[in-house]
Design an enzyme around this catalytic site. Sequence first.
Site, PDB file in Angstrom:
ATOM      1  CD  GLN A  53      -2.725   0.523   2.667  1.00 39.83           C
ATOM      2  OE1 GLN A  53      -2.084   0.062   3.619  1.00 39.83           O
ATOM      3  NE2 GLN A  53      -3.951   0.950   2.790  1.00 39.83           N
ATOM      4  CD  GLU A  75      12.115  -5.728  -0.397  1.00 34.75           C
ATOM      5  OE1 GLU A  75      13.130  -5.541   0.274  1.00 34.75           O
ATOM      6  OE2 GLU A  75      11.109  -6.349   0.032  1.00 34.75           O
ATOM      7  CB  CYS A 121      11.185  -8.753   2.334  1.00 35.36           C
ATOM      8  SG  CYS A 121      12.919  -8.483   2.593  1.00 35.36           S
TER       9      CYS A 121
HETATM   10  P1  NAP Z   1       4.740   1.059   5.652  1.00 36.62           P
HETATM   11  O1  NAP Z   1       3.480   1.327   6.344  1.00 36.62           O
HETATM   12  O2  NAP Z   1       4.665   0.848   4.186  1.00 36.62           O
HETATM   13  O3  NAP Z   1       5.746   2.278   5.965  1.00 36.62           O
HETATM   14  C1  NAP Z   1       7.045   2.359   5.429  1.00 36.62           C
HETATM   15  C2  NAP Z   1       7.480   3.818   5.366  1.00 36.62           C
HETATM   16  O4  NAP Z   1       6.738   4.504   4.370  1.00 36.62           O
HETATM   17  C3  NAP Z   1       7.219   4.586   6.663  1.00 36.62           C
HETATM   18  O5  NAP Z   1       8.252   5.522   6.830  1.00 36.62           O
HETATM   19  C4  NAP Z   1       5.908   5.260   6.413  1.00 36.62           C
HETATM   20  O6  NAP Z   1       5.747   6.447   7.160  1.00 36.62           O
HETATM   21  C5  NAP Z   1       5.981   5.572   4.934  1.00 36.62           C
HETATM   22  N1  NAP Z   1       4.663   5.557   4.304  1.00 36.62           N
HETATM   23  C6  NAP Z   1       3.722   4.601   4.412  1.00 36.62           C
HETATM   24  N2  NAP Z   1       2.640   4.916   3.678  1.00 36.62           N
HETATM   25  C7  NAP Z   1       2.908   6.097   3.093  1.00 36.62           C
HETATM   26  C8  NAP Z   1       2.187   6.955   2.222  1.00 36.62           C
HETATM   27  N3  NAP Z   1       0.963   6.661   1.813  1.00 36.62           N
HETATM   28  N4  NAP Z   1       2.783   8.078   1.819  1.00 36.62           N
HETATM   29  C9  NAP Z   1       4.005   8.393   2.226  1.00 36.62           C
HETATM   30  N5  NAP Z   1       4.735   7.630   3.064  1.00 36.62           N
HETATM   31  C10 NAP Z   1       4.202   6.501   3.493  1.00 36.62           C
HETATM   32  O7  NAP Z   1       5.485  -0.204   6.248  1.00 36.62           O
HETATM   33  P2  NAP Z   1       5.777  -0.592   7.772  1.00 36.62           P
HETATM   34  O8  NAP Z   1       5.238   0.409   8.715  1.00 36.62           O
HETATM   35  O9  NAP Z   1       7.200  -0.871   7.845  1.00 36.62           O
HETATM   36  O10 NAP Z   1       4.991  -1.951   7.944  1.00 36.62           O
HETATM   37  C11 NAP Z   1       3.611  -2.091   7.651  1.00 36.62           C
HETATM   38  C12 NAP Z   1       3.409  -3.350   6.828  1.00 36.62           C
HETATM   39  O11 NAP Z   1       4.293  -3.336   5.708  1.00 36.62           O
HETATM   40  C13 NAP Z   1       3.751  -4.657   7.523  1.00 36.62           C
HETATM   41  O12 NAP Z   1       2.693  -5.133   8.302  1.00 36.62           O
HETATM   42  C14 NAP Z   1       4.082  -5.550   6.371  1.00 36.62           C
HETATM   43  O13 NAP Z   1       2.914  -6.101   5.835  1.00 36.62           O
HETATM   44  C15 NAP Z   1       4.714  -4.648   5.360  1.00 36.62           C
HETATM   45  N6  NAP Z   1       6.192  -4.711   5.323  1.00 36.62           N
HETATM   46  C16 NAP Z   1       6.753  -5.461   4.363  1.00 36.62           C
HETATM   47  C17 NAP Z   1       8.125  -5.543   4.292  1.00 36.62           C
HETATM   48  C18 NAP Z   1       8.778  -6.355   3.246  1.00 36.62           C
HETATM   49  O14 NAP Z   1       9.994  -6.347   3.201  1.00 36.62           O
HETATM   50  N7  NAP Z   1       8.049  -7.043   2.401  1.00 36.62           N
HETATM   51  C19 NAP Z   1       8.935  -4.852   5.191  1.00 36.62           C
HETATM   52  C20 NAP Z   1       8.323  -4.069   6.163  1.00 36.62           C
HETATM   53  C21 NAP Z   1       6.951  -4.008   6.199  1.00 36.62           C
HETATM   54  P3  NAP Z   1       5.549   6.437   8.757  1.00 36.62           P
HETATM   55  O15 NAP Z   1       6.901   6.266   9.338  1.00 36.62           O
HETATM   56  O16 NAP Z   1       4.983   7.752   9.044  1.00 36.62           O
HETATM   57  O17 NAP Z   1       4.639   5.275   9.053  1.00 36.62           O
END
Ligand code: NAP
Length: 528
Positions: free
Chosen positions: A245, A266, A303
């Site tokens: 997302q 990624e 990941c």
């Molecule tokens: P995330 O929600 O995608 O956030 C990652 C970074 O991007 C954070 O710094 C976040 O800001 C920023 N961000 C998120 N949405 C944004 C948007 N719409 N516009 C601008 N910036 C945005 O990931 P997460 O918090 O690390 O984890 C949430 C979920 O991501 C997990 O439950 C998992 O499903 C997935 N994940 C996958 C991997 C992988 O390697 N496949 C790794 C980590 C996480 P903030 O700091 O303000 O939240």
Amino acid sequence: MQLTGEMLIGHEAVRGQAGSQRAFNPAANAEIAEPPFGFGSREDVDRAVGLATRAFDPYRNLPLERRAAFLEAIADEIMALGDALIERAHAESGLPVARLTGERARTTGQLRLFAQVVRDGHFLRATVDTAQPERQPAPRADLRLAKIPLGPVAVFGASNFPLAFSVAGGDTASALAAGAPVIVKAHSAHLGTSELVGRAVQRAAQRQGMPEGVFSLLIGAGRDIGEALVAHPGIKAVGFTGSRQGGLALLRIANSRHEPIPVYAEMSSINPVFLLPQALAARPEALAQGFADSLTMGAGQFCTNPGLVLAIDGPDLGRFVDAAAKALSAKAAQTMLTPGIHAAYLDGRAQVDALEGVERVACGSEAAGQANAAQAALYVTDAQRLLRTPALQAEMFGPASVVVKARSVDELLQVADLLEGQLTATLHLDEGDHDAARRLLPVLERKCGRILANGFPTGVEVCHAMVHGGPFPATSNPMYSSVGSSAIDRFLRPVCYQDLPDGLLPAALKKTNPQGIWRLVNGAMAQP
Ligand code: NAP
């Protein structure tokens, strides 16, 4: 070192005035009181990008040795932070100290690897086609190609790698190595760790006399600061690791700019593991133990976690499932990185629990009194169900996996063909499985960035041959890797110089090759 909760913009520390947030300890399920981290504003984004833009030409034109020394100085400064860095990362992520100590070594090793890459100069892909004035029917001009960096890069660190894929992690190291200034948006899951490492980078930049603006660290909500950063005309590329997302949101912003820019995101992968018949018959229990260990490492927050296991149904698969269920039931629950990630894991599992034709065969031990702790889970279904149920391909970020029973190699191929893009695919195989593997390989090559035999996908080596990438949704751009020395290619583009006087050419392309780098001269690699 005392944390202040300030952003780092160029050489300065700046208190963000647009709100604030405290860091969070997921194991204690409580905020860390001091300091509050101040959120930056759009003016702060402007300032950081303005400095990065001014730093771009001076930084990229420094001698390669200076750039390499800067990367090594960052590694030294990170080590100089000592135990305070590990303790803070442990408090903010819940990850074990031993894991974080290893991750720090990977982070500094990565920076040193990129220093070598810069010194070596091969990344410039210097290519010379000398003039052929006598060529018939038309003469050929003197043509010389070298790569230059794209411009300032915005980096979004990963919650699951607070060191190796965050402020001074792989994206930052490869962009700085390419000659691009970097602006990091601190991940809200490890704000204090981000400040510590950010200050280490800032100190290294000052100590090495780098142009101001080569590095900045901003704090704020992704949807505010993050979006403003990606939309800023001065930003020329984005590195991101996180949710599908989040990655897609940044991609949409980047594509709707007046000047669209590349986003290297990624995002999600379930990393199918194929247990081919002979290997499965020979060692079902050993495979089950290896799988259970890989699935639960780091609370499954990798990941490359093995989220899907595929094999032909029969007594051998039964032995595998029984042994895996036993091993996973004995695994202790582990604290996840954030309450949000824990809630998403529970939600993902609840969705699979509710699916018809999917049986839960194992659940890890209870998390008695432990906050935000994930219990392992194993599900079993059959190939036809998977083929009909796209939800079974959704990443459950955490220690949960689905075993898929197929009736034949043909059905395994059918499932492989339906899979979305992946970072990895694994084949467990013996000699007698090679024919089946030969049939699967062309499909897997189309689907993923790394194909492993007789191992497990967790554990990504940082080296020259690594590919940590793959077709969507594993990444937003399947042409590149975000781990290993080739990650530098994401931030470079080629420029061709036609008939330019030698004195005006970049050093990599001058006649005397003053940097002593390997070059492709008239189609053949030429030694320095
Ligand atoms: P995330 O929600 O995608 O956030 C990652 C970074 O991007 C954070 O710094 C976040 O800001 C920023 N961000 C998120 N949405 C944004 C948007 N719409 N516009 C601008 N910036 C945005 O990931 P997460 O918090 O690390 O984890 C949430 C979920 O991501 C997990 O439950 C998992 O499903 C997935 N994940 C996958 C991997 C992988 O390697 N496949 C790794 C980590 C996480 P903030 O700091 O303000 O939240």
